[in-house]
Design a protein around this motif. Structure first.
Motif, PDB file in Angstrom:
ATOM      1  N   ASP A 100      69.378 -11.498  35.712  1.00 58.75           N
ATOM      2  CA  ASP A 100      69.282 -10.712  36.946  1.00 58.75           C
ATOM      3  C   ASP A 100      68.686  -9.337  36.662  1.00 58.75           C
ATOM      4  O   ASP A 100      67.873  -8.823  37.445  1.00 58.75           O
ATOM      5  N   ASP A 101      69.094  -8.730  35.538  1.00 60.16           N
ATOM      6  CA  ASP A 101      68.530  -7.430  35.166  1.00 60.16           C
ATOM      7  C   ASP A 101      67.034  -7.550  34.867  1.00 60.16           C
ATOM      8  O   ASP A 101      66.246  -6.661  35.204  1.00 60.16           O
ATOM      9  N   ILE A 146      64.947  -9.789  36.144  1.00 58.89           N
ATOM     10  CA  ILE A 146      64.257  -9.993  37.419  1.00 58.89           C
ATOM     11  C   ILE A 146      64.130  -8.678  38.177  1.00 58.89           C
ATOM     12  O   ILE A 146      63.093  -8.379  38.766  1.00 58.89           O
ATOM     13  N   THR A 147      65.187  -7.869  38.158  1.00 56.15           N
ATOM     14  CA  THR A 147      65.158  -6.571  38.835  1.00 56.15           C
ATOM     15  C   THR A 147      64.119  -5.650  38.204  1.00 56.15           C
ATOM     16  O   THR A 147      63.365  -4.965  38.905  1.00 56.15           O
ATOM     17  N   HIS A 148      64.067  -5.645  36.869  1.00 53.74           N
ATOM     18  CA  HIS A 148      63.080  -4.803  36.179  1.00 53.74           C
ATOM     19  C   HIS A 148      61.667  -5.229  36.562  1.00 53.74           C
ATOM     20  O   HIS A 148      60.807  -4.380  36.853  1.00 53.74           O
ATOM     21  N   ALA A 186      60.725  -6.761  39.259  1.00 56.40           N
ATOM     22  CA  ALA A 186      60.490  -6.400  40.662  1.00 56.40           C
ATOM     23  C   ALA A 186      60.140  -4.925  40.800  1.00 56.40           C
ATOM     24  O   ALA A 186      59.303  -4.537  41.631  1.00 56.40           O
ATOM     25  N   ASN A 187      60.755  -4.077  39.967  1.00 54.39           N
ATOM     26  CA  ASN A 187      60.524  -2.637  40.054  1.00 54.39           C
ATOM     27  C   ASN A 187      59.196  -2.203  39.446  1.00 54.39           C
ATOM     28  O   ASN A 187      58.565  -1.251  39.919  1.00 54.39           O
ATOM     29  N   TYR A 188      58.770  -2.901  38.390  1.00 52.83           N
ATOM     30  CA  TYR A 188      57.614  -2.414  37.633  1.00 52.83           C
ATOM     31  C   TYR A 188      56.441  -3.395  37.545  1.00 52.83           C
ATOM     32  O   TYR A 188      55.350  -3.004  37.132  1.00 52.83           O
ATOM     33  N   PHE A 230      62.834 -16.158  42.155  1.00 55.69           N
ATOM     34  CA  PHE A 230      63.016 -14.755  42.504  1.00 55.69           C
ATOM     35  C   PHE A 230      61.928 -13.824  41.975  1.00 55.69           C
ATOM     36  O   PHE A 230      61.814 -12.693  42.452  1.00 55.69           O
TER      37      PHE A 230
END
Length: 415
Positions: free
Chosen positions: A325-326, A328-330, A332-334, A356
């Motif tokens: 999840d971390d 995927i979030t990274h 998505a952010n960059y 995702f």
């Protein structure tokens, strides 16, 4: 009449002839160009060396010099790509859908060329041949505006293409190169709606953003490649190492090379230092945050911009994360929606990553270096699109076509 209008007019003037060209005539022209490239190799390399020397004098980075440089092998690859394109099915004229209405009208949706394509690109002379070949196969005409850094190379390549077209059944005027590479001339091209049907920019973030913001012509946006490889906790050590090394070092100057490595904390505790050993052996400079640098002293503490930069050289941003999840979030952010990879033995995590992660290409247990028209079986590519309308990913033949509805009647009138 200035060069821009003159050459755009020539292109527009032969769009009908190109749209009506037979598959045999288009394939014959591609074969002639392939042969001419090989026949004129010495001349092309001589002109390319002028660009490379000027680039070195101007202090171009090694990555930019690599993208600018032509070799015998690279020219042979371009010629072979042309020959492989001949083997692909011609998309023009294909009926995509047929509808028969109750009133007897027969409606056919048929694939057609876009028309006149404008290409604005930086120091990649191979783009000249790749884009020309795709446009010829799809019955499009194309106006090239390359950068001043590749001026000698582009002139030589277009000269060779014209020599081949003179021996073909296609109009020589269907390929044009702007020799005025000034920014002012490029900005005039952005607003050439009367002549151009679409613009395709290829290059760095600044070029692409400038075209997107300033053009009044529709833009097929090719994207910057801030590509990530995520090594999940169940990843096989040898496989993960091989993929990371390949994705970063096989050719670091291209957009599908990895720029950021994300490593699951559990995997990092077991294998991280060995992976760093391999990266350092391959002359990769590593940048990370304070926490990640604690895993290995060879990781420099970097800046926030390291997560967003497209390095295009042997530099890699590295981050240890706690979970998928971390990761995927990274991303998505960059990420730049180009190519993203997960190395894992977990089918559940593969599906989660694929669902995702928003990118044109997502990989399981494979290098991001495969995001390429030739590798996808498209023969070549006119660019890699990171947008979602009209095309996405490596853009081959179908991506530079449109369609029209043709309707057959027997005297029907609307009441």
């Amino acid at each position: 009449m200035d060069e821009l209008i003159q050459k755009a007019s020539l292109l527009k003037g032969v769009t009908g002839e190109m749209a009506a060209a037979s598959t045999d005539d288009k394939n014959s022209a591609l074969l002639l160009i392939a042969s001419e490239l090989e026949h004129c190799m010495i001349e092309i390399l001589q002109e390319n060396r002028k660009d490379v020397q000027l680039g070195k004098e101007k202090g171009f980075t090694s990555a930019l010099i690599d993208r600018l440089t032509l070799t015998e092998d690279r020219i042979k690859e371009m010629a072979n790509a042309l020959r492989s394109l001949i083997e692909l099915k011609d998309p023009i004229g294909i009926t995509l859908e047929e509808i028969e209405r109750p009133n007897g009208l027969v409606i056919k949706k048929k694939r057609v060329p876009i028309g006149v394509i404008g290409m604005i690109y930086e120091a990649r002379p191979n783009v000249t041949v790749d884009a020309a070949s795709l446009c010829l196969k799809t019955g499009n005409t194309v106006l090239f505006r390359g950068s001043s850094s590749a001026a000698y190379s582009n002139k030589a390549l277009v000269k060779v293409i014209h020599q081949a077209l003179e021996k073909s059944a296609l109009p020589k005027d269907c390929i044009q190169l702007l020799e005025d590479t000034s920014r002012a001339n490029a900005e005039k091209m952005f607003a050439l709606n009367e002549y151009l049907d679409v613009l395709i920019p290829r290059g760095g973030a600044s070029l692409i953003q400038t075209v997107v913001e300033k053009a009044s012509i529709p833009v097929l946006e090719t994207g910057v490649g801030n590509c990530h490889v995520f090594v999940d906790e169940s990843a096989d050590e040898e496989m993960a190492t091989n993929i990371v090394i390949n994705a970063k070092t096989q050719r670091p100057s291209v957009c599908n090379a990895a720029e950021t490595l994300l490593v699951h904390r559990s995997w990092a505790k077991k294998y991280f230092n060995q992976l760093v050993d391999k990266l350092v052996e391959n002359n990769v400079t590593l940048k990370g945050d304070v926490e990640t640098s604690k895993y290995d002293s060879r990781i420099d503490i970097g800046e926030e911009s390291d997560w967003t930069d497209e390095f295009l050289d042997l530099t890699l941003a590295v981050k240890v994360v706690d979970s998928i999840d971390d990761a995927i979030t990274h991303i998505a952010n960059y990420g730049t929606k180009h190519s993203e990879a997960i190395i894992t033995q977990s089918n559940e995590n593969v599906e989660k990553f694929f669902t995702f992660v928003d990118a044109a290409a997502v990989y399981h247990n494979a290098s991001t270096r495969f995001t390429d028209g030739a590798e996808f079986g498209f023969g070549a590519e006119i660019g890699i699109s990171t947008q979602k309308l009209h095309a996405r990913g490596p853009m081959g033949l179908e991506a530079i076509t449109s369609y029209k509805y043709v309707i057959y009647g027997t005297g029907q009138i609307k009441e």
